[in-house]
Structure formats: structure tokens, C-alpha cells
Design a protein around this motif. Structure first.
Motif, mmCIF file in Angstrom:
data_model
loop_
_atom_site.group_PDB
_atom_site.id
_atom_site.type_symbol
_atom_site.label_atom_id
_atom_site.label_comp_id
_atom_site.label_asym_id
_atom_site.label_seq_id
_atom_site.Cartn_x
_atom_site.Cartn_y
_atom_site.Cartn_z
ATOM 1 N N PHE A 203 0.703 -1.364 0.083
ATOM 2 C CA PHE A 203 0.038 -0.078 -0.105
ATOM 3 C C PHE A 203 0.915 1.218 0.087
ATOM 4 C CE2 PHE A 203 -3.881 -2.443 1.952
ATOM 5 C CZ PHE A 203 -4.409 -2.462 0.692
ATOM 6 N N GLU B 248 -6.176 8.331 -3.187
ATOM 7 C CA GLU B 248 -7.139 7.214 -3.111
ATOM 8 C C GLU B 248 -6.308 6.058 -2.608
ATOM 9 O OE1 GLU B 248 -8.827 3.831 -5.852
ATOM 10 O OE2 GLU B 248 -8.994 5.727 -6.667
ATOM 11 N N ARG C 30 -6.296 4.108 1.353
ATOM 12 C CA ARG C 30 -6.201 2.714 1.586
ATOM 13 C C ARG C 30 -5.011 2.441 2.438
ATOM 14 N NH1 ARG C 30 -7.053 2.122 -4.123
ATOM 15 N NH2 ARG C 30 -4.764 1.886 -4.199
ATOM 16 N N TYR D 230 -4.487 0.671 6.765
ATOM 17 C CA TYR D 230 -3.561 -0.401 7.178
ATOM 18 C C TYR D 230 -2.536 -0.307 7.989
ATOM 19 C CZ TYR D 230 -3.341 -5.520 5.687
ATOM 20 O OH TYR D 230 -3.392 -6.761 5.767
#
Length: 87
Positions: free
Chosen positions: A31, A49, A53, A57
Motif C-alpha cells: 500500500f 485514493e 487505503r 492498514y
């Protein structure tokens, strides 16, 4: 290799935890790499974006003890600074 029953169980538990931790750490790195790649290509929307994400995480990895909470905070801060610097 361990000989006692309790030591054998410890080895099994360690193997399972190692696999779980490796998966979380690897996914987190993926990521982060996606954010850096989006910034390198100059795509602001994709970078935002990807950052959206990556941040949860990274927090998850810190909560699980995969990385230290200060390390997670530093990673998030640097990524956000990188993405915000594009504008």
C-alpha cells in the motif's frame, strides 16, 4: 527441534503468528508503494485514493504490534506530506 509437548506447541504458534505478521507487513508495504508510485507519476487523484487505503492498514499494523505506533505515525505523516506536496 523442540522435544517437549509445550515447546512443540510454542513452535506451531510461532509459525502461525509469523505467517500472519508477514502477510500484514507485506500488504502494508504494498500500500505504501502504491502511494509512492502514484506520487511519482503525478496522479493526484490516485495518490489520494492510495493514501486513503494505506493509512488504515498502517494503523492496523501498529494495533497488531507488527510495527511500533511511532513508526506508524511517522509513515503516515511522511506519506501525507508527500501527497499534499503535489498540489
Amino acid at each position: 527441534m523442540a522435544n517437549h509437548k509445550s515447546a512443540l506447541k510454542r513452535n506451531r504458534q510461532a509459525a502461525v503468528r509469523n505467517a500472519r505478521n508477514s502477510h500484514i507487513r507485506s500488504t502494508m508495504r504494498t500500500f505504501v508503494k502504491q502511494v509512492r508510485t502514484a506520487v511519482a507519476t503525478g496522479d493526484q487523484a490516485a495518490a489520494n485514493e492510495a493514501l486513503g487505503r494505506a493509512v488504515p492498514y498502517i494503523d492496523k499494523a501498529a494495533t497488531k504490534g507488527i510495527i511500533h505506533k511511532a513508526t506508524a505515525s511517522r509513515k503516515i505523516s511522511r506519506l501525507a506530506k508527500l501527497v499534499n506536496g503535489m498540489a
